[in-house]
Design an enzyme around this catalytic site. Structure first.
Site, PDB file in Angstrom:
ATOM      1  N   ASP A 239     -10.579   2.722   3.995  1.00  0.00           N
ATOM      2  CA  ASP A 239      -9.315   2.067   3.684  1.00  0.00           C
ATOM      3  C   ASP A 239      -8.406   3.064   2.986  1.00  0.00           C
ATOM      4  OD1 ASP A 239     -10.152  -0.271   4.797  1.00  0.00           O
ATOM      5  OD2 ASP A 239     -10.688  -1.230   2.898  1.00  0.00           O
TER       6      ASP A 239
ATOM      7  N   ASP B 166     -15.701  -6.033  10.793  1.00  0.00           N
ATOM      8  CA  ASP B 166     -16.667  -4.990  10.458  1.00  0.00           C
ATOM      9  C   ASP B 166     -18.103  -5.519  10.467  1.00  0.00           C
ATOM     10  OD1 ASP B 166     -16.186  -6.590   8.246  1.00  0.00           O
ATOM     11  OD2 ASP B 166     -15.165  -5.026   7.125  1.00  0.00           O
TER      12      ASP B 166
ATOM     13  N   LYS C  71      -6.913  -5.347  11.848  1.00  0.00           N
ATOM     14  CA  LYS C  71      -7.510  -4.025  11.605  1.00  0.00           C
ATOM     15  C   LYS C  71      -8.405  -3.582  12.759  1.00  0.00           C
ATOM     16  CE  LYS C  71     -10.304  -1.492   8.217  1.00  0.00           C
ATOM     17  NZ  LYS C  71     -11.081  -1.598   6.951  1.00  0.00           N
TER      18      LYS C  71
ATOM     19  N   ASP D 194      -0.071   0.551  10.572  1.00  0.00           N
ATOM     20  CA  ASP D 194       0.275  -0.689  11.259  1.00  0.00           C
ATOM     21  C   ASP D 194       1.611  -1.249  10.790  1.00  0.00           C
ATOM     22  OD1 ASP D 194      -1.564  -1.044  13.226  1.00  0.00           O
ATOM     23  OD2 ASP D 194      -2.430  -2.875  12.409  1.00  0.00           O
TER      24      ASP D 194
ATOM     25  N   GLU E 118       0.863  -1.182   0.000  1.00  0.00           N
ATOM     26  CA  GLU E 118       0.000   0.000   0.000  1.00  0.00           C
ATOM     27  C   GLU E 118       0.901   1.234   0.000  1.00  0.00           C
ATOM     28  OE1 GLU E 118      -3.685  -1.956   2.558  1.00  0.00           O
ATOM     29  OE2 GLU E 118      -2.138  -0.830   3.599  1.00  0.00           O
TER      30      GLU E 118
END
Length: 735
Positions: A309, A449, A285, A143, A114
């Site tokens: 995100d 979630d 997460k 993270d 990412e």
């Protein structure tokens, strides 16, 4: 909460509209249900008396029972389909001076998969909303504990002084620089705009080059390290899974001197990397979001939270004002815990080869669950009421004072806030507390979630699924088949764990949410078990065809009609539903292929992993989706050529099933032609059609096996294994 207008009740800030032709659909669905019942009756009353094909017959009956029950579950959401429409103009007239603060959470976990430039585009788009900047805050959870992500945010904080006023001056959309600069501009005739555009684009490219150069060299420039105290955090021996808490306030929104180049206030920007230690569970997460909840409560404590995100940039500068129409509505606003937006993507091909944008999910199923007041929390693109996310229960009649400001931090320094926040982001803080149980996101499930949204609804709250014409958030869809399947495997595993846990909607939600909502949740929680009847239908009828064993009624039999009606009616309805929501006919066909591929690979392997975990043979893992693709992979994706190119076990299953159906179709037809038996042809025609459809669906797999020679084809090792397995299965007896 607001002033009532003279002469009666305050007009609502939003309205709901029921889907059209609901009555017609209910009649249609009833005819399908009747035909399914007839199919079950046929199977029960015509079980072969001889041993030939009896077990195949019983197996296909069980498969059809599974399909029928799952179809009933999927129809529950189509009976409650409603759309939400907010009135943001009314909101501005009534509550402009009472708008609440909003804390945005952006999560990233790996600077390689990412890239930081991807992260800062999401951050900059969230900082540029058409909303009072002193009421906006952006928190980035890293993270990966990467100083390169921190460096990118520092660069973005400086660039924001130019970018935010540019966005608002010319009212541009979208407000993620990369996305905006990649599109065509319609106002270049305006010389002032053109001049500022070139200048801001140059600043962005220079910033991007600095970030990428630092990452490539593996070192932050010494001159830059001296410019901010935050880099001192990396003087310690920091590892991805072993480091102290890091909290750095890059822009202090309380400071009236923190302004952009036009003199307007800037939003608060905070970098957070929670403490990680090898012996402490970090809960993926969910743990990151919970740490952000605590840190943000110490710094800004906004009553509303947006979670996105790192690859989902904001695409509509008025999104916050639209969702406030739900939260601040006088009549129903206090009932809502969160507003969920659909996940949309900017890199979809015309015919959506991997079915990343499934219209039946985004336009029908998810709105249908929302129609029961139980929209699913999908992990990104969601606005939360902080109170509900932190474990609060709904109490009817409680009124929220949205514009109340906490004065506890007014005289605290940035250093004080950072140090106190580090304690809240430490490993040991949650020990002995309700975090991960009754507070924050729930631990112990890969899809934290979904289970968290369910828990919130079971505490009395309602939720909204809002799908506006202009997409609120846009991300990056998988561009390879492997990534798409791995992503679905991860989701499927987590969803199935919910169904097998105390959070099963039919148990945990009994008496708390509506039956239709419980069934709506189960559409996704049952992805894993639905793989079994799909695999059975993809294997056994074709083997029976090869051996001349009939599993369906003759064409001349009245019993053939319910089979034909269900097949034709369901597919025609599916085509019309998809095309109504913007899909092409080819996209629909690609969708049918992906449903078969997912059910026979991702969902089946997820089912095996779930069984292994229940037996204590494996543990929960989290697989991050790679957002970086090579140029040749990107080119094939744009040409809508399926990408294989690896020896993943899922590709072995795919190729084996494709070859099995090809071999059995050719073998079965050969036998019928040689025997010249018209009676046998009438008995086996349904299996020939079924097997033929599977072969047509698998055409891209045959091409990848035997025709293509690019890097995205199926590797020879997979091809040889699949040919061997398919051949062995063809030789196996079917009874």
């Amino acid at each position: 909460m607001g002033n009532k207008e003279e002469g009666g009740d305050v007009p609502e800030l939003f309205e709901t509209r029921e889907a059209r032709f609901r009555g017609v659909f209910k009649v249609f669905a009833s005819t399908i249900m009747g035909s399914i019942c007839l199919i079950w009756i046929y199977r029960l009353t015509n079980i072969p008396t001889s041993s030939s094909g009896r077990w195949a017959w019983i197996g296909i009956f069980l498969a059809e029972v599974g399909f029928g029950l799952y179809w009933i579950i999927t129809q529950s959401v189509r009976w409650s389909l409603i759309r939400f429409h907010p009135f943001k103009e009314k909101l501005s007239l009534r509550y402009e001076n009472e708008l609440p603060g909003v804390d945005t959470f952006v999560c990233t976990a790996d600077p390689i998969m990412e890239p930081p430039t991807l992260v800062i585009n999401t951050v900059l788009s969230a900082m540029a909303y058409n909303y009072p900047p002193e009421k906006l805050s952006v928190y980035v959870s890293d993270d990966g504990g990467s100083e390169f992500t921190f460096y990118a945010l520092l660069e973005a904080s400086r660039f924001s002084k130019y970018w935010i006023p540019f966005c608002k001056r010319f009212n541009i959309e979208p407000r993620a620089p990369e996305a905006y600069f990649s599109q065509q501009y319609s106002s270049l005739q305006d010389s002032k705009f053109a001049q500022e555009l070139l200048a801001i684009k140059k600043l962005y490219e220079e910033m991007k080059n600095r970030i990428e150069s630092a990452i490539e060299s593996g070192k932050i420039p010494d001159s830059t390290r001296k410019q901010h105290k935050g880099f001192a955090e990396w003087n310690f021996n920091i590892k991805k899974q072993d480091h102290q808490s890091i909290v750095q306030i890059l822009i202090d929104g309380r400071d009236t001197s923190a302004v952009d180049n036009d003199g307007s206030r800037l939003p608060t920007l905070v970098y957070v990397s929670r403490e990680k230690r090898p012996k402490w569970p970090h809960n993926f997460k969910a743990g990151a979001i919970n740490a952000l909840l605590r840190v943000s409560s110490e710094i800004t404590n906004a009553p509303l939270i947006l979670s996105v995100d790192c690859d989902m940039y904001s695409n509509n500068a008025d999104t916050i004002r639209e969702i406030l129409c739900f939260f601040m509505d006088e009549k129903k606003g206090d009932e809502f815990a969160f507003v969920q937006f659909p996940q949309k993507y900017n890199n979809l091909t015309k015919n959506d080869i991997y079915m990343n944008n499934a219209p039946q999910i985004d336009e029908v199923e998810l709105p249908g669950v929302g129609g029961y007041g139980a929209a699913l929390y999908c992990g990104t693109g969601c606005f939360h009421r902080r109170e509900s996310l932190c474990g609060g229960k709904y109490s009817k009649g409680d009124r929220v004072q949205w514009n109340t400001e906490s004065g506890k931090n007014a005289h605290r320094t940035v250093d004080d806030l950072e140090e106190s926040s580090k304690v809240l982001a430490s490993c040991s803080y949650e020990k002995g507390t309700q975090w991960g149980k009754e507070m924050g996101l729930i631990y112990g499930c890969p899809v934290e979630d979904i289970v968290t949204g369910l828990a919130i609804q079971c505490r009395g709250w309602k939720s909204v699924y809002y799908n506006p014409k202009r997409h609120a958030f846009i991300g990056v869809a998988p561009t390879t088949l492997e990534v798409a399947l791995v992503q679905h495997k991860r989701w499927c595993e987590g969803l199935s764990q919910i169904f097998l846990s105390k959070y099963c909607p039919f148990i945990y939600g009994h008496g708390k949410i509506k039956l239709g909502a419980q069934m709506g949740y189960s559409i996704y929680l049952l992805w894993a078990p639905i793989s079994l009847p799909t695999l059975f239908y993809a294997i056994v009828p074709s083997l029976c065809l090869l051996n001349g064993v009939s599993l369906f009624p003759e064409v001349s039999s009245p019993w053939f009609l319910p089979f034909a009606y269900v097949f034709v009616a369901k597919n025609v309805f599916s085509v019309l539903e998809a095309m109504k929501h913007g899909s092409t006919l080819k996209a629909w066909w690609n969708g049918q292929r992906m449903w078969l591929i997912r059910r026979t690979t991702s969902y089946f392997i997820a089912l095996i992993d779930i069984i292994k975990r229940k037996l204590g043979l494996s543990e929960t893992t989290f697989v991050l989706t790679d957002k970086v693709v090579t140029e040749d992979v990107s080119k094939r994706y744009e040409q809508e050529v399926m990408e294989f190119g690896s020896s993943n076990i899922m590709f072995t299953i795919l190729a084996t099933l494709a070859l099995l159906n090809l071999f059995t179709l050719l073998g079965g037809i050969k036998k019928l032609v040689l025997d010249l038996d018209s009676k046998a042809l009438e008995q086996l025609i349904s299996q020939i059609v079924l097997c033929g459809i599977i072969v047509l669906i698998n055409l891209p797999i045959y091409q990848a096996l035997f025709i293509r020679r690019d890097k995205g084809c199926i590797p020879p090792s997979v091809m040889f294994k699949s040919i061997l397995l398919a051949s062995v299965i063809c030789l196996m007896p079917i009874y």
